[in-house]
Design a protein around this motif. Structure first.
Motif, mmCIF file in Angstrom:
data_model
loop_
_atom_site.group_PDB
_atom_site.id
_atom_site.type_symbol
_atom_site.label_atom_id
_atom_site.label_comp_id
_atom_site.label_asym_id
_atom_site.label_seq_id
_atom_site.Cartn_x
_atom_site.Cartn_y
_atom_site.Cartn_z
ATOM 1 N N ILE A 20 0.849 -1.205 0.000
ATOM 2 C CA ILE A 20 0.000 0.000 0.000
ATOM 3 C C ILE A 20 0.881 1.251 0.000
ATOM 4 N N LEU A 21 1.906 1.251 0.875
ATOM 5 C CA LEU A 21 2.799 2.412 0.958
ATOM 6 C C LEU A 21 3.531 2.645 -0.362
ATOM 7 N N GLU A 22 3.945 1.543 -0.990
ATOM 8 C CA GLU A 22 4.612 1.662 -2.290
ATOM 9 C C GLU A 22 3.673 2.282 -3.309
ATOM 10 N N ALA A 30 4.140 10.018 -9.408
ATOM 11 C CA ALA A 30 3.508 10.292 -10.708
ATOM 12 C C ALA A 30 2.934 11.709 -10.724
ATOM 13 N N ALA A 31 2.316 12.118 -9.604
ATOM 14 C CA ALA A 31 1.720 13.459 -9.533
ATOM 15 C C ALA A 31 2.809 14.533 -9.662
ATOM 16 N N ALA A 32 3.939 14.297 -8.984
ATOM 17 C CA ALA A 32 5.035 15.272 -9.025
ATOM 18 C C ALA A 32 5.617 15.362 -10.436
ATOM 19 N N VAL A 33 5.813 14.196 -11.067
ATOM 20 C CA VAL A 33 6.377 14.173 -12.433
ATOM 21 C C VAL A 33 5.396 14.835 -13.405
ATOM 22 N N LEU A 34 4.094 14.570 -13.208
ATOM 23 C CA LEU A 34 3.071 15.176 -14.067
ATOM 24 C C LEU A 34 3.095 16.694 -13.943
ATOM 25 N N GLN A 35 3.241 17.145 -12.706
ATOM 26 C CA GLN A 35 3.286 18.594 -12.436
ATOM 27 C C GLN A 35 4.449 19.244 -13.190
ATOM 28 N N ALA A 127 9.930 22.759 -6.701
ATOM 29 C CA ALA A 127 9.260 22.038 -5.603
ATOM 30 C C ALA A 127 8.850 20.623 -6.010
ATOM 31 N N PRO A 128 8.118 20.445 -7.139
ATOM 32 C CA PRO A 128 7.752 19.073 -7.516
ATOM 33 C C PRO A 128 8.961 18.181 -7.794
ATOM 34 N N LEU A 129 10.053 18.778 -8.310
ATOM 35 C CA LEU A 129 11.261 17.970 -8.555
ATOM 36 C C LEU A 129 11.837 17.453 -7.241
ATOM 37 N N MET A 130 11.866 18.342 -6.243
ATOM 38 C CA MET A 130 12.391 17.940 -4.938
ATOM 39 C C MET A 130 11.477 16.918 -4.277
ATOM 40 N N VAL A 131 10.172 17.125 -4.430
ATOM 41 C CA VAL A 131 9.206 16.172 -3.872
ATOM 42 C C VAL A 131 9.395 14.808 -4.547
ATOM 43 N N ALA A 132 9.565 14.819 -5.868
ATOM 44 C CA ALA A 132 9.759 13.560 -6.607
ATOM 45 C C ALA A 132 11.012 12.837 -6.114
ATOM 46 N N ALA A 133 12.084 13.600 -5.922
ATOM 47 C CA ALA A 133 13.339 12.993 -5.441
ATOM 48 C C ALA A 133 13.132 12.382 -4.052
ATOM 49 N N GLY A 134 12.429 13.114 -3.184
ATOM 50 C CA GLY A 134 12.159 12.627 -1.826
ATOM 51 C C GLY A 134 11.299 11.373 -1.842
ATOM 52 N N ILE A 135 10.249 11.400 -2.651
ATOM 53 C CA ILE A 135 9.348 10.244 -2.730
ATOM 54 C C ILE A 135 10.097 9.031 -3.280
ATOM 55 N N TRP A 136 10.973 9.267 -4.248
ATOM 56 C CA TRP A 136 11.741 8.152 -4.830
ATOM 57 C C TRP A 136 12.621 7.491 -3.757
ATOM 58 N N LEU A 137 13.231 8.311 -2.920
ATOM 59 C CA LEU A 137 14.069 7.765 -1.839
ATOM 60 C C LEU A 137 13.212 6.946 -0.868
ATOM 61 N N VAL A 138 12.054 7.506 -0.488
ATOM 62 C CA VAL A 138 11.154 6.810 0.444
ATOM 63 C C VAL A 138 10.645 5.515 -0.200
ATOM 64 N N LEU A 162 17.826 11.986 2.125
ATOM 65 C CA LEU A 162 16.504 12.568 2.381
ATOM 66 C C LEU A 162 16.615 13.714 3.395
ATOM 67 N N ALA A 163 17.442 13.497 4.423
ATOM 68 C CA ALA A 163 17.645 14.538 5.439
ATOM 69 C C ALA A 163 18.231 15.795 4.797
ATOM 70 N N PHE A 164 19.205 15.587 3.912
ATOM 71 C CA PHE A 164 19.836 16.712 3.215
ATOM 72 C C PHE A 164 18.824 17.410 2.304
ATOM 73 N N LEU A 165 18.064 16.578 1.589
ATOM 74 C CA LEU A 165 17.071 17.121 0.651
ATOM 75 C C LEU A 165 16.030 17.969 1.380
#
Lengths: 232, 73
Positions: A20-22, A30-35, A127-138, A162-165
């Motif tokens: 579910i988390l995945e 997908a939302a971040a990349v779409l943005q 912002a969406p690029l950073m969010v995408a990077a963070g989500i990818w790590l998670v 992630l902490a740095f990001l």
């Protein structure tokens, strides 16, 4: 109930939760990349999207927000009266409140220049690029947890990233986004009508430090796991 | 955590098995430990041993913990 069946049930539950988390992470990604894609292909990006494809309001007029430099008169919209219970709002009878500044206004650019568009697009995709990077790590951490091996050096490195990001990237983003808005405002015809302001939140830094703390604890987990692995 | 120190514990599983005419697979079946884990123990690659494992091994081999391990010089 045997220990084996309880353990198997626990395993199934955590696998399901991991899936579910995945899924949630992938939707966020997908939302971040779409943005990012919508902004880049939109009318202020490289403008290759067919006309009329206004997805999620992505074709709205290019605009930035800023604090106005002139006084705004709110008039007598809120009047007070003195009652037996003390001062109350005249219209509602509730406790008195006062309307005041600072006031934010939206500055729209109806025919922006190429440099203005470029600056605006950078501010929009950051912002969406950073969010995408963070989500990818998670996502990668969750995936490794579902596979039963979360305490790895790779995941520890992901947590540090992630902490740095979040900490450094989040703070830098606020500076860049603020600079982008100011740059666009100051180079516009309405430059005199806006005040030069900068607001920095320390929340990203605090969250970044918390994640860094988690990464340090993760290191201990890895060492403990290595110990357990060698136990017969 | 302090840096890991190389241990000098030698497991005498090979000798005990030979003395009792048992194979590693037979012992694994008897004590309920995988052959892979027993092999790790036999080749001195284990970092630690659970008391439950030690008890099972001692019972299966009819020996004392001291018979199973020695300290290399």
């Amino acid at each position: 109930m045997s220990n084996t069946s309880a353990s198997a049930r626990r395993q199934t539950r955590s696998t399901r939760l991991g899936t579910i988390l995945e899924g949630v992470a992938l939707v966020g990604l997908a939302a971040a990349v779409l943005q990012v894609t919508l902004v880049l292909t939109g009318p202020y990006g490289i403008d290759i999207r067919p006309g009329g494809m206004n997805i999620f309001g992505s074709d709205r007029v290019m605009s930035v927000r800023g604090e106005v430099a002139f006084p705004v008169d709110f008039g007598d919209r809120l009047t007070w009266i003195d009652t037996e219970d003390g001062t109350r709002d005249a219209a509602t009878g509730l406790a008195p409140v006062e309307l005041g500044g600072p006031v934010e206004a939206e500055l729209s650019f109806w025919s922006p220049t190429t440099s203005q568009r470029t600056i605006w697009v950078i501010g929009q995709v950051l912002a969406p690029l950073m969010v995408a990077a963070g989500i990818w790590l998670v996502f990668q951490i969750v995936r490794s947890a579902r596979r039963g091996d979360p305490f790895t050096t790779a995941n520890e490195n992901r947590l540090w990233s992630l902490a740095f990001l979040v900490g450094v990237g989040g703070t830098a983003y606020q500076l860049v986004a603020g600079a982008v808005d100011m740059l666009l405002i100051q180079r516009s015809a309405a430059a005199d009508m806006f005040a030069i302001t900068a607001t920095i939140s320390f929340l990203p830094l605090i969250f970044g430090l918390l994640i860094a703390l988690l990464a340090a604890v993760w290191r201990l987990g890895i060492e403990l796991r290595e110990d357990v692995e060698g136990t017969i | 955590m302090p840096p890991e120190i190389q241990h000098r514990i030698h497991c005498r599983l090979d000798e005990l098995l030979e003395h009792r005419g048992l194979s590693l697979t037979e012992l694994a079946d008897e004590v309920g430990i995988t052959v892979v884990n027993l092999s790790v123990l036999k080749n001195d690659r284990a970092k630690a041993i659970r008391f439950s494992t030690l008890t099972a091994l001692c019972e299966a081999l009819d020996c004392e913990p001291g018979d199973l391990f020695t300290l290399d010089p």
